[in-house]
Design a protein around this motif. Sequence first.
Motif, PDB file in Angstrom:
ATOM      1  N   LEU A 133     -12.252 -21.240  32.210  1.00 22.53           N
ATOM      2  CA  LEU A 133     -12.217 -20.002  31.936  1.00 22.53           C
ATOM      3  C   LEU A 133     -11.458 -19.040  32.914  1.00 22.53           C
ATOM      4  N   ILE A 134     -11.806 -19.353  34.009  1.00 19.64           N
ATOM      5  CA  ILE A 134     -10.806 -18.547  35.208  1.00 19.64           C
ATOM      6  C   ILE A 134      -9.323 -18.713  35.040  1.00 19.64           C
ATOM      7  N   SER A 135      -9.164 -20.185  34.544  1.00 18.37           N
ATOM      8  CA  SER A 135      -7.510 -19.987  34.332  1.00 18.37           C
ATOM      9  C   SER A 135      -6.957 -19.193  33.668  1.00 18.37           C
ATOM     10  N   VAL A 136      -7.600 -18.947  32.590  1.00 12.51           N
ATOM     11  CA  VAL A 136      -7.103 -18.192  31.415  1.00 12.51           C
ATOM     12  C   VAL A 136      -6.905 -16.660  31.988  1.00 12.51           C
ATOM     13  N   TYR A 137      -7.951 -16.348  32.792  1.00 12.50           N
ATOM     14  CA  TYR A 137      -8.075 -15.067  33.564  1.00 12.50           C
ATOM     15  C   TYR A 137      -6.596 -14.764  34.213  1.00 12.50           C
ATOM     16  N   ALA A 138      -6.311 -15.820  34.744  1.00 18.55           N
ATOM     17  CA  ALA A 138      -4.927 -15.571  35.824  1.00 18.55           C
ATOM     18  C   ALA A 138      -3.860 -15.486  35.050  1.00 18.55           C
ATOM     19  N   ILE A 139      -3.600 -15.597  33.792  1.00 18.50           N
ATOM     20  CA  ILE A 139      -2.710 -15.538  32.704  1.00 18.50           C
ATOM     21  C   ILE A 139      -2.126 -13.782  32.748  1.00 18.50           C
ATOM     22  N   LYS A 190      -7.790 -12.313  26.406  1.00 16.43           N
ATOM     23  CA  LYS A 190      -7.345 -12.185  27.801  1.00 16.43           C
ATOM     24  C   LYS A 190      -8.375 -11.721  28.745  1.00 16.43           C
ATOM     25  N   GLN A 191      -9.327 -11.023  27.942  1.00 15.77           N
ATOM     26  CA  GLN A 191     -10.416 -10.202  28.804  1.00 15.77           C
ATOM     27  C   GLN A 191     -11.741 -10.938  28.790  1.00 15.77           C
ATOM     28  N   VAL A 192     -12.004 -12.001  28.026  1.00 18.75           N
ATOM     29  CA  VAL A 192     -13.309 -12.885  27.877  1.00 18.75           C
ATOM     30  C   VAL A 192     -13.609 -13.342  29.120  1.00 18.75           C
ATOM     31  N   PRO A 193     -12.459 -13.967  29.697  1.00 13.05           N
ATOM     32  CA  PRO A 193     -12.809 -14.742  30.838  1.00 13.05           C
ATOM     33  C   PRO A 193     -13.498 -13.920  32.065  1.00 13.05           C
TER      34      PRO A 193
ATOM     35  N   GLY B  15     -16.228 -22.292  22.352  1.00 11.44           N
ATOM     36  CA  GLY B  15     -15.545 -20.993  23.081  1.00 11.44           C
ATOM     37  C   GLY B  15     -14.593 -21.266  23.963  1.00 11.44           C
ATOM     38  N   THR B  16     -14.888 -22.392  24.858  1.00 16.25           N
ATOM     39  CA  THR B  16     -13.585 -22.716  25.887  1.00 16.25           C
ATOM     40  C   THR B  16     -12.281 -23.369  25.029  1.00 16.25           C
ATOM     41  N   LEU B  17     -12.607 -23.988  24.030  1.00 12.46           N
ATOM     42  CA  LEU B  17     -11.801 -24.633  23.191  1.00 12.46           C
ATOM     43  C   LEU B  17     -10.638 -23.527  22.683  1.00 12.46           C
ATOM     44  N   PHE B  18     -11.405 -22.598  22.100  1.00 10.99           N
ATOM     45  CA  PHE B  18     -10.401 -21.279  21.382  1.00 10.99           C
ATOM     46  C   PHE B  18      -9.640 -20.819  22.540  1.00 10.99           C
ATOM     47  N   LEU B  19     -10.370 -20.435  23.940  1.00 10.28           N
ATOM     48  CA  LEU B  19      -9.668 -19.719  24.840  1.00 10.28           C
ATOM     49  C   LEU B  19      -8.344 -20.681  25.428  1.00 10.28           C
ATOM     50  N   LEU B  20      -8.765 -22.000  25.425  1.00  8.79           N
ATOM     51  CA  LEU B  20      -7.658 -22.920  26.254  1.00  8.79           C
ATOM     52  C   LEU B  20      -6.698 -23.316  25.092  1.00  8.79           C
ATOM     53  N   ALA B  21      -6.873 -23.504  23.923  1.00  9.00           N
ATOM     54  CA  ALA B  21      -5.996 -23.900  22.978  1.00  9.00           C
ATOM     55  C   ALA B  21      -4.652 -23.344  23.025  1.00  9.00           C
ATOM     56  N   ALA B 256       5.677 -18.941  34.308  1.00  7.35           N
ATOM     57  CA  ALA B 256       5.088 -17.709  34.424  1.00  7.35           C
ATOM     58  C   ALA B 256       3.598 -17.788  34.666  1.00  7.35           C
ATOM     59  N   MET B 257       3.078 -18.680  33.963  1.00  9.69           N
ATOM     60  CA  MET B 257       1.637 -18.715  34.265  1.00  9.69           C
ATOM     61  C   MET B 257       1.100 -19.735  35.273  1.00  9.69           C
ATOM     62  N   VAL B 258       1.910 -20.713  35.524  1.00  9.33           N
ATOM     63  CA  VAL B 258       1.397 -21.780  36.367  1.00  9.33           C
ATOM     64  C   VAL B 258       1.163 -21.175  37.849  1.00  9.33           C
ATOM     65  N   PRO B 259       2.112 -20.714  38.497  1.00 11.93           N
ATOM     66  CA  PRO B 259       1.589 -20.222  39.768  1.00 11.93           C
ATOM     67  C   PRO B 259       0.265 -19.525  40.008  1.00 11.93           C
TER      68      PRO B 259
END
Lengths: 317, 280
Positions: A133-139, A190-193, B15-21, B256-259
């Motif tokens: 989840l924290i990796s989504v926060y950094a986007i 974007k905000q949930v994490p 939840g995690t699946l939806f956020l990461l997909a 743009a998102m990797v770093p």
Amino acid sequence: MTVSPSLSLAQRLRLWVSRPAGPPAKAVQFDRALTPWAFLVPQLAIVVIFFYWPSAQAVTSSFYLEDPFGFGATFVGLDNYADLSRSNEYRQIAGFTAFFSAVVTALALGLGLLLAVKADKVIRAAGPYKTALISVYAIAPPVAALIGMMLFDLHIGPATQFAALFGYDLRVGIDYWDTAFALIVISVWKQVPYNFIFFLSGLQSVPVSVREAALIDARSGWRRFVDVTLPLLAPTAFFLLIINVTYALFDTFGIIDVIVKDKPANNPMTLVYKVYLDGFKGNDIGGSSAQSVVLMVLVAVLTVVQFRLLERRVHYG
Amino acid sequence: MWKIKPFDHLILFLGTLFLLAPVVLAVMSSTHSAVEIHTGGLFLTPGTEGAATYAKVLTARGGFTGDVTGLSMLMNSLILGVGFAVGKIVLSMMAAYALVYFRFRFATAIFWMIFATLLLPLEVRIMPSYQVMSDLHLLNTYTGLIVPLLASATGTFYFRQFFKSVPDELLEAARIDGAGPVKFFLDILVPLSRTMMAAIFIIMFVYGWNQYLWPILMTTDEHFFTLMRGIKAILQVWVGSQIPDYNEAFALAVLAMVPPVLVVIVFQRMFIKGLTESDK
């Protein structure tokens, strides 16, 4: 106190109120006339040039009608404000902004809380979820929106294809409410994490003794949640509420700009986006400045209202 | 003590699946060609065009002047992220030091003047900020890109909190040993603040890297484009093309998102700590 790139409104206010001329920060201090200024000058210079000067400029420009080609400006008094108050479009955007902020805040807080409560229960396995989840926060918001734009793409977007399965023609970028739907989904995503991280750390700071006592007192998990967990989480929730409203109002700029792109005409937008649009695309400097001043007042009022109404009801354990 | 229910895991997993997909879709699709995406939709499996696409995005010259590459945008994002974080730490440590450790005239007024900046975010004064920058001839410069973002007292606020929690005895001991204010700051406070500085650096780096609105306003010259600015640029040519370069857009999004994602994952513990409890 909590670190975030932008402080919450209540924190800002508390900071203001808590430290008038009170006692010095340290019992022992240096007594030099010039040294402190040497340390202060860099920050002071930047604050004056890049904060006070533009803020003052916003107020002055709002009383002028500027020639779009830069050939001077005419003093028009409160005309820019009067125009705003008469504008149906402005009122409609203000309405959408309120709706958008309320929905994004409610969904992001609710989902963040749900996931945090579940992660708290499976604490030994919470690590991987937290990392994910924290990796989504950094986007960044515009990057999230670029990915979202593809998901909602008219030709290749999985979301569009999914809606079509149910016979719904999802037309993001063309239909007003379809676009609003996409904006909300991306903003919440974007905000949930962020909310998750704060709720989880709030939950984990509840002492074991309290948990055990609650386990004895309340058999049902739901009752335990409502009577024990929720009140203990109230300070976190209050802080997050303000952060989320600020996020929905200001930080979603990148999302809106990417999704709406060059077709703002019949697409939804927030007040901040309108300030940008009128100032840069419409060359209406006076009108844009008047909107800036309205937003400044709005932020100030929000600060006071939230601080007074909400903080009083919050239980601090 | 409490039972683990499969239901809890299910919700978490979904939840995690939806956020990461979406992230997985973006990464995987960036390795397919634009035509494949155009005909087959987004992909959950890796393709074969990845190396070519990334090589093109990173090194091929594009844009209006033909000078901008993904690599140069990556550099500019790095300059903005690091410059912003370092600037923030230096400025706010110095200001917080003066406010906490010195007794001087107008201290209260100065305090208010600095902390009033916390009340209004940059977004509410877009147009006048642009005009000021234009009057100062700072458009399309690194100074213009970084310095105005420093005009907010968040860092000063955190360092002030931190300095207040430093025991008074340290200063007393240092004075007995004959240390002046500059020596005390450099030899005692700065080393003492190392953890705090690291946490703030991470948070501010991600914040700076992810800036969108300000780079859009400040830079029209492609030499100064950051990756975020590049996203805006790629969308402007998007409209009207036959088969849009989906793959390149995805590759740009991944770059743009990797770093920031890497930084946050590697320093996860410090990041969460800094984010949720800083007054210790």
